[in-house]
Design a protein around this motif. Structure first.
Motif, PDB file in Angstrom:
ATOM      1  N   TRP A 180       0.827  -1.217   0.000  1.00  0.00           N
ATOM      2  CA  TRP A 180       0.000   0.000   0.000  1.00  0.00           C
ATOM      3  C   TRP A 180       0.854   1.256   0.000  1.00  0.00           C
ATOM      4  O   TRP A 180       0.528   2.221   0.699  1.00  0.00           O
ATOM      5  CB  TRP A 180      -0.963   0.051   1.214  1.00  0.00           C
ATOM      6  CG  TRP A 180      -1.801  -1.136   1.438  1.00  0.00           C
ATOM      7  CD1 TRP A 180      -1.884  -1.876   2.577  1.00  0.00           C
ATOM      8  CD2 TRP A 180      -2.714  -1.732   0.509  1.00  0.00           C
ATOM      9  NE1 TRP A 180      -2.769  -2.901   2.416  1.00  0.00           N
ATOM     10  CE2 TRP A 180      -3.292  -2.832   1.162  1.00  0.00           C
ATOM     11  CE3 TRP A 180      -3.085  -1.456  -0.804  1.00  0.00           C
ATOM     12  CZ2 TRP A 180      -4.233  -3.662   0.536  1.00  0.00           C
ATOM     13  CZ3 TRP A 180      -4.014  -2.275  -1.415  1.00  0.00           C
ATOM     14  CH2 TRP A 180      -4.574  -3.348  -0.747  1.00  0.00           C
ATOM     15  N   SER A 182       1.650   4.327  -1.675  1.00  0.00           N
ATOM     16  CA  SER A 182       1.013   5.099  -2.743  1.00  0.00           C
ATOM     17  C   SER A 182       2.024   6.023  -3.416  1.00  0.00           C
ATOM     18  O   SER A 182       2.966   6.497  -2.776  1.00  0.00           O
ATOM     19  CB  SER A 182      -0.153   5.899  -2.162  1.00  0.00           C
ATOM     20  OG  SER A 182      -1.050   5.002  -1.531  1.00  0.00           O
ATOM     21  N   THR A 237      -1.567   3.174  -5.812  1.00  0.00           N
ATOM     22  CA  THR A 237      -0.892   2.512  -4.698  1.00  0.00           C
ATOM     23  C   THR A 237      -0.169   1.254  -5.194  1.00  0.00           C
ATOM     24  O   THR A 237      -0.506   0.710  -6.248  1.00  0.00           O
ATOM     25  CB  THR A 237      -1.887   2.230  -3.555  1.00  0.00           C
ATOM     26  OG1 THR A 237      -1.146   2.033  -2.350  1.00  0.00           O
ATOM     27  CG2 THR A 237      -2.761   1.022  -3.807  1.00  0.00           C
ATOM     28  N   LEU A 386     -12.044   5.500   1.728  1.00  0.00           N
ATOM     29  CA  LEU A 386     -10.682   5.122   2.136  1.00  0.00           C
ATOM     30  C   LEU A 386     -10.319   5.662   3.511  1.00  0.00           C
ATOM     31  O   LEU A 386      -9.627   5.015   4.294  1.00  0.00           O
ATOM     32  CB  LEU A 386      -9.683   5.666   1.095  1.00  0.00           C
ATOM     33  CG  LEU A 386      -8.193   5.526   1.447  1.00  0.00           C
ATOM     34  CD1 LEU A 386      -7.787   4.053   1.482  1.00  0.00           C
ATOM     35  CD2 LEU A 386      -7.331   6.288   0.440  1.00  0.00           C
ATOM     36  N   LEU A 396      -8.362   2.195  15.567  1.00  0.00           N
ATOM     37  CA  LEU A 396      -7.098   2.453  16.263  1.00  0.00           C
ATOM     38  C   LEU A 396      -7.068   3.858  16.857  1.00  0.00           C
ATOM     39  O   LEU A 396      -6.409   4.097  17.875  1.00  0.00           O
ATOM     40  CB  LEU A 396      -5.905   2.218  15.328  1.00  0.00           C
ATOM     41  CG  LEU A 396      -5.385   0.768  15.280  1.00  0.00           C
ATOM     42  CD1 LEU A 396      -4.907   0.329  16.665  1.00  0.00           C
ATOM     43  CD2 LEU A 396      -6.426  -0.233  14.784  1.00  0.00           C
ATOM     44  N   TYR A 412      -4.259  -2.457  22.270  1.00  0.00           N
ATOM     45  CA  TYR A 412      -3.564  -2.716  21.008  1.00  0.00           C
ATOM     46  C   TYR A 412      -2.084  -2.900  21.260  1.00  0.00           C
ATOM     47  O   TYR A 412      -1.607  -2.637  22.352  1.00  0.00           O
ATOM     48  CB  TYR A 412      -3.782  -1.553  20.023  1.00  0.00           C
ATOM     49  CG  TYR A 412      -3.349  -0.205  20.548  1.00  0.00           C
ATOM     50  CD1 TYR A 412      -2.115   0.336  20.204  1.00  0.00           C
ATOM     51  CD2 TYR A 412      -4.168   0.525  21.425  1.00  0.00           C
ATOM     52  CE1 TYR A 412      -1.714   1.576  20.689  1.00  0.00           C
ATOM     53  CE2 TYR A 412      -3.781   1.761  21.910  1.00  0.00           C
ATOM     54  CZ  TYR A 412      -2.555   2.282  21.553  1.00  0.00           C
ATOM     55  OH  TYR A 412      -2.170   3.495  22.043  1.00  0.00           O
TER      56      TYR A 412
HETATM   57  C1  FAD Z   1      -5.385   2.947  -0.909  1.00  0.00           C
HETATM   58  C2  FAD Z   1      -4.425   2.859   0.234  1.00  0.00           C
HETATM   59  C3  FAD Z   1      -3.309   3.696   0.258  1.00  0.00           C
HETATM   60  C4  FAD Z   1      -2.374   3.606   1.303  1.00  0.00           C
HETATM   61  N1  FAD Z   1      -1.217   4.346   1.229  1.00  0.00           N
HETATM   62  C5  FAD Z   1      -0.221   4.091   2.124  1.00  0.00           C
HETATM   63  C6  FAD Z   1       1.072   4.704   1.969  1.00  0.00           C
HETATM   64  O1  FAD Z   1       1.302   5.509   1.059  1.00  0.00           O
HETATM   65  N2  FAD Z   1       2.056   4.373   2.861  1.00  0.00           N
HETATM   66  C7  FAD Z   1       1.854   3.481   3.869  1.00  0.00           C
HETATM   67  O2  FAD Z   1       2.784   3.221   4.623  1.00  0.00           O
HETATM   68  N3  FAD Z   1       0.625   2.890   4.051  1.00  0.00           N
HETATM   69  C8  FAD Z   1      -0.392   3.170   3.200  1.00  0.00           C
HETATM   70  N4  FAD Z   1      -1.626   2.557   3.350  1.00  0.00           N
HETATM   71  C9  FAD Z   1      -1.812   1.595   4.442  1.00  0.00           C
HETATM   72  C10 FAD Z   1      -2.789   2.071   5.506  1.00  0.00           C
HETATM   73  O3  FAD Z   1      -2.159   3.037   6.328  1.00  0.00           O
HETATM   74  C11 FAD Z   1      -3.271   0.838   6.272  1.00  0.00           C
HETATM   75  O4  FAD Z   1      -4.081   0.089   5.380  1.00  0.00           O
HETATM   76  C12 FAD Z   1      -4.028   1.174   7.509  1.00  0.00           C
HETATM   77  O5  FAD Z   1      -3.196   1.809   8.458  1.00  0.00           O
HETATM   78  C13 FAD Z   1      -4.650  -0.079   8.138  1.00  0.00           C
HETATM   79  O6  FAD Z   1      -3.679  -1.071   8.259  1.00  0.00           O
HETATM   80  P1  FAD Z   1      -3.935  -2.537   7.680  1.00  0.00           P
HETATM   81  O7  FAD Z   1      -4.504  -2.402   6.311  1.00  0.00           O
HETATM   82  O8  FAD Z   1      -2.716  -3.319   7.827  1.00  0.00           O
HETATM   83  O9  FAD Z   1      -5.080  -3.103   8.599  1.00  0.00           O
HETATM   84  P2  FAD Z   1      -4.914  -4.041   9.904  1.00  0.00           P
HETATM   85  O10 FAD Z   1      -3.933  -3.447  10.857  1.00  0.00           O
HETATM   86  O11 FAD Z   1      -4.672  -5.435   9.398  1.00  0.00           O
HETATM   87  O12 FAD Z   1      -6.366  -3.941  10.505  1.00  0.00           O
HETATM   88  C14 FAD Z   1      -7.482  -4.562   9.879  1.00  0.00           C
HETATM   89  C15 FAD Z   1      -8.755  -4.121  10.623  1.00  0.00           C
HETATM   90  O13 FAD Z   1      -8.669  -4.565  11.981  1.00  0.00           O
HETATM   91  C16 FAD Z   1      -8.853  -3.473  12.861  1.00  0.00           C
HETATM   92  N5  FAD Z   1      -7.947  -3.624  14.005  1.00  0.00           N
HETATM   93  C17 FAD Z   1      -6.641  -4.018  13.992  1.00  0.00           C
HETATM   94  N6  FAD Z   1      -6.156  -4.036  15.240  1.00  0.00           N
HETATM   95  C18 FAD Z   1      -7.144  -3.620  16.052  1.00  0.00           C
HETATM   96  C19 FAD Z   1      -7.256  -3.394  17.465  1.00  0.00           C
HETATM   97  N7  FAD Z   1      -6.229  -3.601  18.292  1.00  0.00           N
HETATM   98  N8  FAD Z   1      -8.433  -2.955  17.942  1.00  0.00           N
HETATM   99  C20 FAD Z   1      -9.487  -2.757  17.149  1.00  0.00           C
HETATM  100  N9  FAD Z   1      -9.445  -2.941  15.801  1.00  0.00           N
HETATM  101  C21 FAD Z   1      -8.302  -3.367  15.273  1.00  0.00           C
HETATM  102  C22 FAD Z   1      -8.522  -2.211  12.067  1.00  0.00           C
HETATM  103  O14 FAD Z   1      -9.284  -1.138  12.532  1.00  0.00           O
HETATM  104  C23 FAD Z   1      -8.918  -2.604  10.647  1.00  0.00           C
HETATM  105  O15 FAD Z   1     -10.268  -2.258  10.426  1.00  0.00           O
HETATM  106  C24 FAD Z   1      -2.599   2.688   2.361  1.00  0.00           C
HETATM  107  C25 FAD Z   1      -3.750   1.886   2.352  1.00  0.00           C
HETATM  108  C26 FAD Z   1      -4.648   1.951   1.313  1.00  0.00           C
HETATM  109  C27 FAD Z   1      -5.842   1.029   1.320  1.00  0.00           C
END
Ligand code: FAD
Length: 412
Positions: A180, A182, A237, A386, A396, A412
């Motif tokens: 991810w 971007s 992305t 998004l 979070l 967390y």
């Molecule tokens: C289109 C797009 C662009 C992005 N661009 C960038 C970028 O340029 N650079 C970069 O570094 N990242 C980027 N990201 C990543 C983005 O920051 C992450 O997707 C986001 O922080 C969520 O992390 P994850 O997808 O790993 O979800 P996870 O951490 O796997 O979480 C999945 C779900 O579980 C929930 N969850 C997890 N742990 C807990 C908890 N302890 N308590 C309650 N709920 C919980 C979360 O709320 C979420 O809904 C991008 C993502 C997308 C989709």
């Protein structure tokens, strides 16, 4: 019968100003700031109307001309101090720029990181690094809009990242994978967070991470592979694969092992600016929904006469305005150099919820037409969704508030 009590209560009309004779003017907070900048951004955005974005969206192409226009006008360098060629206006001005872009139906996601990613260098880089990179970022000669943090197996738990930079002579050798990330294909430089010491071998889980500036022009094909990831919105992305990528030691920002701290204050700026984009999106949806509700006639009268149609739009307006106040508050704290983690997180949460509620309301108000591409509502609907997940998932944010502000057990 005389005027009803509600009419005497001086409702303020967002477009027409104050109605009521006795009420002091209550300015809409987001309209008051930086009116000249807002006007200039609106003019620029008018050159990039719906058909421009729809065509790109269909092919998942990058808005090169739009980004070039913003760069040329100097809107992407408002956070860079004048000494390095920017306008040094601060975060409030940047929120005004992004809000207006989004209110106009455009999308700042293609380039918003050019505004704030450089903050890591500005706040923690050496004088040599600042002099080498910041003036070129300010002029647009260098694009620094890739921010490499997230990894497939770490998720939100950043301390679990595994991409590792090993010292070898006067270089780091980087191996690992990011997901991810971007704009990686549209960046000359990338701020990369990686481990330089194993998590288990570090005093704290957040220790042992470092920030490197990767020159994408040299890296691509020489240890860095970029794979675009097609998503439900046009966001450029990608997934990154590092295989023995050499990064000169002089590209280390600050001290080795302290990288996590360096990116945290950048994340506050990011959250506030994304929240401003949400305010802009919410305004776009509210503008469209209220106009359509005034004009569309069904059963011989405008649909906006029905409370079932009118009230959700009014509620969206309340939510958007309240969230905008939070964005302004967070931006003011950030500009003053005060701690603003709580406010930045809250702004991002209420901003993303306001834009999503406004999006849903706007779609519903338009009935079947909301689903038609040519109305741009379904595109903006996908785009604003998004922000409940990125750059930080709203759960979070709640977990942070529950623990750090309300003193409940850490979840967390
Ligand atoms: C289109 C797009 C662009 C992005 N661009 C960038 C970028 O340029 N650079 C970069 O570094 N990242 C980027 N990201 C990543 C983005 O920051 C992450 O997707 C986001 O922080 C969520 O992390 P994850 O997808 O790993 O979800 P996870 O951490 O796997 O979480 C999945 C779900 O579980 C929930 N969850 C997890 N742990 C807990 C908890 N302890 N308590 C309650 N709920 C919980 C979360 O709320 C979420 O809904 C991008 C993502 C997308 C989709």
């Amino acid at each position: 019968m005389g005027p009803c009590v509600l009419e005497l209560c001086a409702f303020r009309d967002d477009t027409a100003g104050l109605d009521g004779p006795q009420m002091p003017a209550v300015p809409t907070p987001t309209q008051e700031t930086f009116p000249e900048i807002r006007e200039a951004v609106r003019k620029l955005c008018a050159r990039f109307p719906g058909p421009y974005w729809r065509a790109l969206d269909r092919e998942r192409e990058y808005p090169t001309e739009f980004v070039a226009a913003l760069t040329e006008a100097g809107f992407l360098s408002v956070l860079i101090p004048e000494a390095y060629g920017g306008s040094g206006l601060g975060l409030g001005a940047a929120t005004a720029v992004l809000e207006e872009i989004h209110r106009s139906g455009c999308n700042g996601g293609a380039c918003h990181a050019q505004m704030y990613t450089m903050g890591t260098i500005l706040r923690h880089g050496s004088d040599a690094q600042k002099e080498a990179w910041l003036p070129k970022v300010a002029s647009g000669e260098l694009r620094l809009q890739a921010f490499g943090v997230t990894e497939p197996d770490a998720g939100t738990d950043t301390t679990r990242i595994a991409t590792f930079a090993r010292r070898d002579g006067d270089s780091y050798v980087v191996n690992g994978r990011k997901l991810w990330i971007s704009r990686a294909e549209h960046s000359d430089l990338m701020v990369l967070l990686c481990r330089t010491a194993a998590r288990d071998a570090s005093p704290k889980p957040s220790d042992g991470m470092s920030v490197l500036i990767v020159d994408m022009r040299e890296a691509r094909g020489n240890g860095l592979t970029i794979r675009p990831v097609r998503t439900m919105l046009n966001h450029a992305t990608t997934e990154l694969f590092f295989e023995d990528l050499r990064v000169p030691m002089e590209n280390l920002v600050g001290e080795e092992g302290n990288g996590f701290r360096y990116i945290l204050d950048g994340m506050n700026a990011e959250r506030i600016l994304i929240a401003a984009e949400c305010i802009g999106d919410a305004r776009f949806f509210i503008d469209r929904a209220s106009a359509y509700a005034r004009e569309r006639e069904v059963f011989g009268r405008p649909i906006g006469e029905n409370q079932g149609v009118q009230f959700p739009i009014a509620r969206a307006y309340v939510q958007m305005t309240s969230a905008a106040l939070m964005v302004d508050r967070a931006a003011a704290l950030f500009e003053a150099g005060e701690p603003c983690g709580t406010e930045a997180n809250m702004a991002k949460l209420v901003g993303s919820e306001a834009s999503w509620f406004a999006a849903d309301t706007c779609l519903q108000t338009h009935g079947g037409f909301g689903f038609a591409e040519e109305y741009d509502i379904e595109r903006k609907f996908r785009e604003t969704r998004l922000y409940q997940v990125a750059p930080i998932a709203n759960n979070l944010v709640l977990a942070y508030l529950g623990h750090h502000v309300l003193g409940m057990p850490r979840s967390y």
